[in-house]
Design a protein around this motif. Structure first.
Motif, PDB file in Angstrom:
ATOM      1  N   THR A 268       0.761  -1.110  -0.047  1.00  0.00           N
ATOM      2  CA  THR A 268       0.049  -0.158  -0.004  1.00  0.00           C
ATOM      3  C   THR A 268       0.881   1.158  -0.168  1.00  0.00           C
ATOM      4  N   PRO A 269       0.361   2.412  -0.400  1.00  0.00           N
ATOM      5  CA  PRO A 269       0.958   3.508  -0.171  1.00  0.00           C
ATOM      6  C   PRO A 269       1.612   3.918   1.036  1.00  0.00           C
ATOM      7  N   LEU A 270       0.762   3.550   2.041  1.00  0.00           N
ATOM      8  CA  LEU A 270       1.322   3.994   3.442  1.00  0.00           C
ATOM      9  C   LEU A 270       2.114   3.158   3.604  1.00  0.00           C
ATOM     10  N   HIS A 271       2.369   1.924   3.715  1.00  0.00           N
ATOM     11  CA  HIS A 271       3.194   0.890   4.023  1.00  0.00           C
ATOM     12  C   HIS A 271       4.707   1.181   3.143  1.00  0.00           C
ATOM     13  N   TRP A 272       4.565   1.609   1.903  1.00  0.00           N
ATOM     14  CA  TRP A 272       5.617   2.020   1.182  1.00  0.00           C
ATOM     15  C   TRP A 272       6.378   3.059   1.698  1.00  0.00           C
ATOM     16  N   LEU A 273       5.668   4.287   2.050  1.00  0.00           N
ATOM     17  CA  LEU A 273       6.106   5.399   2.574  1.00  0.00           C
ATOM     18  C   LEU A 273       6.807   5.338   4.005  1.00  0.00           C
ATOM     19  N   ILE A 274       6.335   4.413   4.839  1.00  0.00           N
ATOM     20  CA  ILE A 274       6.800   4.140   6.278  1.00  0.00           C
ATOM     21  C   ILE A 274       8.054   3.410   5.986  1.00  0.00           C
ATOM     22  N   GLY A 275       8.106   2.497   4.950  1.00  0.00           N
ATOM     23  CA  GLY A 275       9.345   1.857   4.770  1.00  0.00           C
ATOM     24  C   GLY A 275      10.564   2.672   4.369  1.00  0.00           C
ATOM     25  N   ARG A 276      10.173   3.592   3.374  1.00  0.00           N
ATOM     26  CA  ARG A 276      11.349   4.467   3.013  1.00  0.00           C
ATOM     27  C   ARG A 276      11.495   5.547   4.143  1.00  0.00           C
ATOM     28  N   ARG A 277      10.656   6.214   5.050  1.00  0.00           N
ATOM     29  CA  ARG A 277      10.907   6.792   6.158  1.00  0.00           C
ATOM     30  C   ARG A 277      12.044   5.965   7.085  1.00  0.00           C
ATOM     31  N   VAL A 278      11.783   4.759   7.407  1.00  0.00           N
ATOM     32  CA  VAL A 278      12.436   4.054   8.181  1.00  0.00           C
ATOM     33  C   VAL A 278      13.867   3.966   7.986  1.00  0.00           C
ATOM     34  N   ALA A 279      13.994   3.979   6.476  1.00  0.00           N
ATOM     35  CA  ALA A 279      15.478   3.710   5.903  1.00  0.00           C
ATOM     36  C   ALA A 279      15.887   5.063   5.795  1.00  0.00           C
ATOM     37  N   GLU A 280      15.444   6.131   5.867  1.00  0.00           N
ATOM     38  CA  GLU A 280      16.174   7.432   5.866  1.00  0.00           C
ATOM     39  C   GLU A 280      16.529   7.666   7.292  1.00  0.00           C
ATOM     40  N   ALA A 281      15.529   7.407   8.247  1.00  0.00           N
ATOM     41  CA  ALA A 281      16.080   7.774   9.575  1.00  0.00           C
ATOM     42  C   ALA A 281      17.174   6.726  10.081  1.00  0.00           C
ATOM     43  N   GLN A 282      17.247   5.628   9.485  1.00  0.00           N
ATOM     44  CA  GLN A 282      18.410   4.758   9.611  1.00  0.00           C
ATOM     45  C   GLN A 282      19.791   5.289   9.358  1.00  0.00           C
ATOM     46  N   LYS A 283      19.631   5.916   8.193  1.00  0.00           N
ATOM     47  CA  LYS A 283      20.801   6.611   7.461  1.00  0.00           C
ATOM     48  C   LYS A 283      21.160   7.903   8.467  1.00  0.00           C
ATOM     49  N   LEU A 284      20.217   8.517   8.786  1.00  0.00           N
ATOM     50  CA  LEU A 284      20.488   9.705   9.712  1.00  0.00           C
ATOM     51  C   LEU A 284      21.063   9.450  10.869  1.00  0.00           C
ATOM     52  N   LEU A 285      20.558   8.448  11.449  1.00  0.00           N
ATOM     53  CA  LEU A 285      20.875   7.943  12.950  1.00  0.00           C
ATOM     54  C   LEU A 285      22.564   7.462  12.626  1.00  0.00           C
ATOM     55  N   GLU A 286      22.907   6.781  11.674  1.00  0.00           N
ATOM     56  CA  GLU A 286      24.178   6.202  11.404  1.00  0.00           C
ATOM     57  C   GLU A 286      25.214   7.591  10.994  1.00  0.00           C
ATOM     58  N   LEU A 287      24.748   8.387  10.161  1.00  0.00           N
ATOM     59  CA  LEU A 287      25.732   9.425   9.636  1.00  0.00           C
ATOM     60  C   LEU A 287      25.673  10.732  10.393  1.00  0.00           C
ATOM     61  N   THR A 288      24.702  11.015  11.216  1.00  0.00           N
ATOM     62  CA  THR A 288      24.712  12.308  11.681  1.00  0.00           C
ATOM     63  C   THR A 288      24.316  12.251  13.068  1.00  0.00           C
ATOM     64  N   ASP A 289      24.774  13.381  13.708  1.00  0.00           N
ATOM     65  CA  ASP A 289      24.485  13.494  15.291  1.00  0.00           C
ATOM     66  C   ASP A 289      23.134  14.394  15.469  1.00  0.00           C
ATOM     67  N   HIS A 290      22.584  14.547  14.674  1.00  0.00           N
ATOM     68  CA  HIS A 290      20.983  15.179  14.874  1.00  0.00           C
ATOM     69  C   HIS A 290      20.428  14.612  16.159  1.00  0.00           C
ATOM     70  N   PRO A 291      19.716  15.448  16.862  1.00  0.00           N
ATOM     71  CA  PRO A 291      18.917  14.772  17.994  1.00  0.00           C
ATOM     72  C   PRO A 291      17.576  14.141  17.496  1.00  0.00           C
ATOM     73  N   LEU A 292      17.377  13.083  18.278  1.00  0.00           N
ATOM     74  CA  LEU A 292      16.235  12.230  17.629  1.00  0.00           C
ATOM     75  C   LEU A 292      14.991  13.000  17.289  1.00  0.00           C
TER      76      LEU A 292
END
Length: 335
Positions: A268-292
């Protein structure tokens, strides 16, 4: 000051025996058998284990697989290592008892075990899948369920994990599982680097159902009219998106958009979008020191609470624990 001790590479045991599929062997070798440390991928030690390490194993297509370790090598693996079972050409073929015994010992020792495609039948005959969820190629799902009623066969999933035992659907889903295993053990950037080298997606959303043979309109098969909408959403993950707004961008009604989206992606569009957002959050958590909270905003979750809920359901961990496990401290950025 004593020198820093370099941790040993993750050991990967590829089970080799007559009847294994060349494609799955190639996928495993491509993911774990190449040195990509210059691209930030950790080193691996991939070994081809077999009952007789001195006898080449014939593989369909005129190929030959040369083992380099005996099955006893599995006894030296730890809970951070991995045993991989390629798919087999014939689920009815006899399997070496020594291979099944080695699988059982590794599993009892707590070593993660994974199979590709019809390799699930090998795990099943070793008793490793008893009482667990599993998946195999959609053409073989009914056979696996009938022969092993104690296994909860998931007919649609691309891959399934149940308490340290992984199985995948057919052929290309083996790539999905292998990259996911790298991502789980070493982080999203390591998996993405390998995926880029293989010229494949770091992960796919959807289910095996999108590949099961059934009549579909030619227009749906031949063209993906929604690619531009997905590209826009990926470029603007931090913005709010609904089925209605995405449908308007595609020039469709929400109902028609959702139907076509499901047909082309398997989700579904919602599940696809959530999956992409989880992946983007993973990348940000790995590569930046942005607060949560900032990571949540940039990934499009809106709040840290929402991000935490989706991490729990998708990754079985929290954003904070994920960052602690995979954060690449040198060169962190706030940009």
């Amino acid at each position: 000051m004593p020198p820093t001790r370099t941790p040993r590479p993750q050991r990967i045991a590829l089970l080799s025996f007559p009847g294994v599929r060349a494609f799955d062997i190639s996928v495993i070798t491509e993911v774990w058998g190449s040195d990509r440390t210059l691209r930030g991928v950790p080193p691996f030690e991939l070994r081809r284990t077999a009952p007789d390490p001195h006898t080449p194993i014939p593989v369909r297509g005129g190929l030959t697989l040369t083992p380099d370790r005996p099955l006893s090598w599995l006894d030296h693996l730890t809970t951070t290592d991995l045993v991989l079972v390629p798919g087999i050409e014939d689920p009815d073929a006899d399997l070496p008892a020594s291979v099944l015994d080695a699988l059982r010992r590794a599993h009892i020792a707590g070593v993660p075990v994974a199979s590709l495609c019809a390799g699930a039948f090998v795990l099943a005959r070793a008793g490793v899948l008893d009482g667990r969820r599993a998946v195999t190629h959609w053409q073989l799902a009914g056979t696996l369920a009938a022969r092993h009623p104690s296994i909860q066969v998931e007919p649609d999933a691309l891959f399934v994990e149940d308490t340290g035992v992984w199985t995948s659907a057919g052929t290309a889903a083996g790539i999905d599982l292998c990259l996911h295993l790298v991502r789980t053990a070493h982080g999203a950037e390591a998996a993405a680097a390998i995926a880029r080298a293989m010229v494949t997606a770091p992960f796919r959303t959807g289910t095996q159902a999108q590949f099961i043979e059934h009549p579909t309109p030619r227009a749906d098969r031949d063209a993906d009219a929604l690619a531009a909408v997905r590209a826009h959403a990926l470029a603007h993950l931090d913005e709010p998106h609904t089925v209605a707004t995405l449908a308007a961008r595609a020039g469709m009604s929400p109902r028609s958009f959702a139907r076509h989206f499901q047909a082309t992606t398997g989700t579904t569009p919602l599940h696809w979008l959530i999956g992409r957002r989880v992946a983007e959050a993973q990348k940000l958590l790995e590569l930046t020191d942005h607060p949560l909270p900032e990571v949540a905003r940039r990934a499009g979750f809106g709040s840290e609470v929402t991000m935490r809920q989706h991490f729990a359901s998708h990754l079985a961990t929290s954003p904070r624990d994920y960052r602690n496990a995979f954060r690449q401290r040198p060169g962190l950025t706030r940009d």
